[in-house]
Design a protein around this motif. Sequence first.
Motif, PDB file in Angstrom:
ATOM      1  N   MET A 117     -58.129 -24.976 -11.415  1.00 14.59           N
ATOM      2  CA  MET A 117     -58.506 -26.341 -10.817  1.00 14.59           C
ATOM      3  C   MET A 117     -57.196 -27.264 -11.339  1.00 14.59           C
ATOM      4  O   MET A 117     -56.555 -26.964 -12.547  1.00 14.59           O
ATOM      5  CB  MET A 117     -59.564 -26.872 -11.456  1.00 14.59           C
ATOM      6  N   THR A 118     -56.726 -27.785 -10.101  1.00  9.22           N
ATOM      7  CA  THR A 118     -55.759 -28.723 -10.348  1.00  9.22           C
ATOM      8  C   THR A 118     -55.914 -30.458  -9.898  1.00  9.22           C
ATOM      9  O   THR A 118     -56.568 -30.340  -8.790  1.00  9.22           O
ATOM     10  CB  THR A 118     -54.501 -27.834  -9.504  1.00  9.22           C
ATOM     11  N   LEU A 119     -55.193 -31.073 -10.945  1.00  2.00           N
ATOM     12  CA  LEU A 119     -55.314 -33.118 -10.044  1.00  2.00           C
ATOM     13  C   LEU A 119     -54.427 -33.208  -9.622  1.00  2.00           C
ATOM     14  O   LEU A 119     -53.491 -33.048  -9.683  1.00  2.00           O
ATOM     15  CB  LEU A 119     -55.447 -33.443 -11.476  1.00  2.00           C
ATOM     16  N   TYR A 120     -54.680 -34.271  -8.420  1.00  2.00           N
ATOM     17  CA  TYR A 120     -53.345 -35.073  -7.377  1.00  2.00           C
ATOM     18  C   TYR A 120     -54.079 -36.112  -7.428  1.00  2.00           C
ATOM     19  O   TYR A 120     -55.243 -37.074  -7.501  1.00  2.00           O
ATOM     20  CB  TYR A 120     -53.348 -34.754  -6.367  1.00  2.00           C
ATOM     21  N   ASP A 121     -53.186 -37.341  -7.461  1.00  2.00           N
ATOM     22  CA  ASP A 121     -52.940 -38.593  -7.266  1.00  2.00           C
ATOM     23  C   ASP A 121     -54.062 -39.312  -5.698  1.00  2.00           C
ATOM     24  O   ASP A 121     -53.849 -38.197  -4.552  1.00  2.00           O
ATOM     25  CB  ASP A 121     -52.130 -39.689  -7.359  1.00  2.00           C
ATOM     26  N   VAL A 122     -54.188 -39.490  -5.649  1.00  2.00           N
ATOM     27  CA  VAL A 122     -55.392 -40.066  -3.842  1.00  2.00           C
ATOM     28  C   VAL A 122     -53.976 -40.164  -2.730  1.00  2.00           C
ATOM     29  O   VAL A 122     -52.242 -41.286  -3.515  1.00  2.00           O
ATOM     30  CB  VAL A 122     -55.547 -41.162  -4.396  1.00  2.00           C
ATOM     31  N   GLY A 123     -53.763 -39.081  -2.253  1.00  3.23           N
ATOM     32  CA  GLY A 123     -53.421 -39.262  -1.037  1.00  3.23           C
ATOM     33  C   GLY A 123     -52.010 -38.137  -0.931  1.00  3.23           C
ATOM     34  O   GLY A 123     -50.729 -38.247  -0.640  1.00  3.23           O
ATOM     35  N   HIS A 124     -51.817 -37.836  -2.013  1.00  2.00           N
ATOM     36  CA  HIS A 124     -50.621 -36.624  -2.893  1.00  2.00           C
ATOM     37  C   HIS A 124     -51.362 -35.210  -2.895  1.00  2.00           C
ATOM     38  O   HIS A 124     -50.376 -34.304  -4.013  1.00  2.00           O
ATOM     39  CB  HIS A 124     -49.412 -37.182  -3.887  1.00  2.00           C
ATOM     40  N   VAL A 125     -52.313 -34.896  -2.234  1.00  2.00           N
ATOM     41  CA  VAL A 125     -52.855 -33.539  -2.134  1.00  2.00           C
ATOM     42  C   VAL A 125     -51.740 -32.642  -1.189  1.00  2.00           C
ATOM     43  O   VAL A 125     -51.161 -33.398   0.381  1.00  2.00           O
ATOM     44  CB  VAL A 125     -53.515 -32.930  -1.824  1.00  2.00           C
ATOM     45  N   PRO A 126     -50.885 -31.363  -1.605  1.00  2.00           N
ATOM     46  CA  PRO A 126     -49.516 -30.896  -0.473  1.00  2.00           C
ATOM     47  C   PRO A 126     -50.431 -29.775   0.071  1.00  2.00           C
ATOM     48  O   PRO A 126     -51.938 -29.758  -0.170  1.00  2.00           O
ATOM     49  CB  PRO A 126     -48.949 -29.899  -1.818  1.00  2.00           C
ATOM     50  N   SER A 127     -50.064 -29.096   0.914  1.00  2.00           N
ATOM     51  CA  SER A 127     -50.696 -28.438   1.389  1.00  2.00           C
ATOM     52  C   SER A 127     -50.819 -26.773   0.874  1.00  2.00           C
ATOM     53  O   SER A 127     -49.481 -26.251  -0.078  1.00  2.00           O
ATOM     54  CB  SER A 127     -49.204 -27.493   2.378  1.00  2.00           C
ATOM     55  N   LEU A 128     -51.635 -26.379   0.734  1.00  3.50           N
ATOM     56  CA  LEU A 128     -51.959 -25.088  -0.657  1.00  3.50           C
ATOM     57  C   LEU A 128     -52.552 -23.897  -0.128  1.00  3.50           C
ATOM     58  O   LEU A 128     -52.528 -23.198  -0.154  1.00  3.50           O
ATOM     59  CB  LEU A 128     -53.282 -25.491  -1.143  1.00  3.50           C
ATOM     60  N   GLY A 129     -51.955 -24.081   1.199  1.00  5.20           N
ATOM     61  CA  GLY A 129     -52.558 -22.667   1.803  1.00  5.20           C
ATOM     62  C   GLY A 129     -53.342 -22.082   2.063  1.00  5.20           C
ATOM     63  O   GLY A 129     -53.185 -20.779   1.463  1.00  5.20           O
ATOM     64  N   PRO A 130     -54.397 -22.271   2.169  1.00  2.30           N
ATOM     65  CA  PRO A 130     -55.675 -21.122   2.362  1.00  2.30           C
ATOM     66  C   PRO A 130     -55.652 -19.808   2.638  1.00  2.30           C
ATOM     67  O   PRO A 130     -54.617 -19.552   4.110  1.00  2.30           O
ATOM     68  CB  PRO A 130     -56.629 -22.135   2.494  1.00  2.30           C
ATOM     69  N   SER A 131     -56.283 -18.847   2.761  1.00  3.57           N
ATOM     70  CA  SER A 131     -56.402 -17.794   3.600  1.00  3.57           C
ATOM     71  C   SER A 131     -57.838 -17.655   2.253  1.00  3.57           C
ATOM     72  O   SER A 131     -58.776 -17.675   1.807  1.00  3.57           O
ATOM     73  CB  SER A 131     -55.426 -16.874   2.687  1.00  3.57           C
ATOM     74  N   VAL A 132     -58.401 -16.373   3.356  1.00  7.00           N
ATOM     75  CA  VAL A 132     -59.706 -15.612   3.051  1.00  7.00           C
ATOM     76  C   VAL A 132     -59.498 -14.837   1.826  1.00  7.00           C
ATOM     77  O   VAL A 132     -60.786 -14.758   0.831  1.00  7.00           O
ATOM     78  CB  VAL A 132     -59.636 -14.334   4.136  1.00  7.00           C
ATOM     79  N   GLY A 133     -58.522 -14.515   1.657  1.00  5.92           N
ATOM     80  CA  GLY A 133     -58.252 -14.168  -0.060  1.00  5.92           C
ATOM     81  C   GLY A 133     -57.799 -14.715  -1.440  1.00  5.92           C
ATOM     82  O   GLY A 133     -58.310 -14.454  -2.385  1.00  5.92           O
ATOM     83  N   SER A 134     -57.689 -16.200  -0.718  1.00  3.82           N
ATOM     84  CA  SER A 134     -57.840 -17.094  -1.844  1.00  3.82           C
ATOM     85  C   SER A 134     -58.358 -18.751  -1.286  1.00  3.82           C
ATOM     86  O   SER A 134     -57.056 -19.781  -0.587  1.00  3.82           O
ATOM     87  CB  SER A 134     -56.245 -17.355  -1.978  1.00  3.82           C
TER      88      SER A 134
END
Length: 284
Positions: free
Chosen positions: A156-173
């Motif tokens: 679990m990570t925190l980000y400021d509004v508008g600063h969420v990077p690309s997180l690379g979702p996948s079926v395993g993650s």
Amino acid sequence: MPGAGLGRQQPQGGLGQDGEPAQPRHVATATDTGVVPVFGHNDEEQEGTARPRRPGFGLRGPRHLRHKVAVEQLAAIGVPLGDDGVVIGTDAQRQPAVLGLSRRTAYDVLLIGGLWTAQVLALRAAGTGARVAVETGRTHVWTSLVRAAGAEQQCMTLYDVGHVPSLGPSVGSPVVIIRDCGMKPPRGRVTSAPWQSVVTLLPYLSPAAPRLLQTSSLVGIQRVSPDESAHLSRTMRLPREETEALSTLGDGVTLWCTRKDRYYSLTQPTDAEAGLLGNARRLD
């Protein structure tokens, strides 16, 4: 000296006792399979009957009766199966209410409710193995939860509004993004995608609510005012009895609805969640 201390050794292909060339015990032919015949007696022939061979199997182990059950007893060994996902509480029949956030398609959820419910949802989503990203303008109310949930892992990570990077979702993650951006959340820099769901928290109805209500696949509604109930009734096509009940819902009770389906759930904290977040509450 020849013959001193040595036994008589007849080389293969030499002369026999009578002076004739000695014949080898096995002569290779054009159809030879490579198997050298064994000269001697067959033990199975001595026993009189040949035992059946089971090629590919080793020693025969102990024999047991097969497990059998009567047809009328099948229900006793049945295992109930349900949806997979985050257990958000119990429904009206006291059965687990499950919210499937990890999907192969984009999935947007709008929660019109309190911070406590959003934090429990984030904590339980992390418990299922999803990576949770919290986009918030009030970092101080999430810091203790992120530290307790992450321990030595960055689940679990925190980000400021508008600063969420690309997180690379996948079926395993898979990824779950919790947007706690106030009454007027801006359009997210990172949107929902396959294996990446977005949960937007609105404390109350706001000018951004109509857009979010139209684009969300699922809407969770906690206790709101009668005027807000009337507005939600028109948008979500709620029957009269549920519209009147929205202004009287208890803490921890949520009405989850789409355009077609609706069900209530009661979220109760576990001992660990109560020690970290306190008891269920609608207001922060």
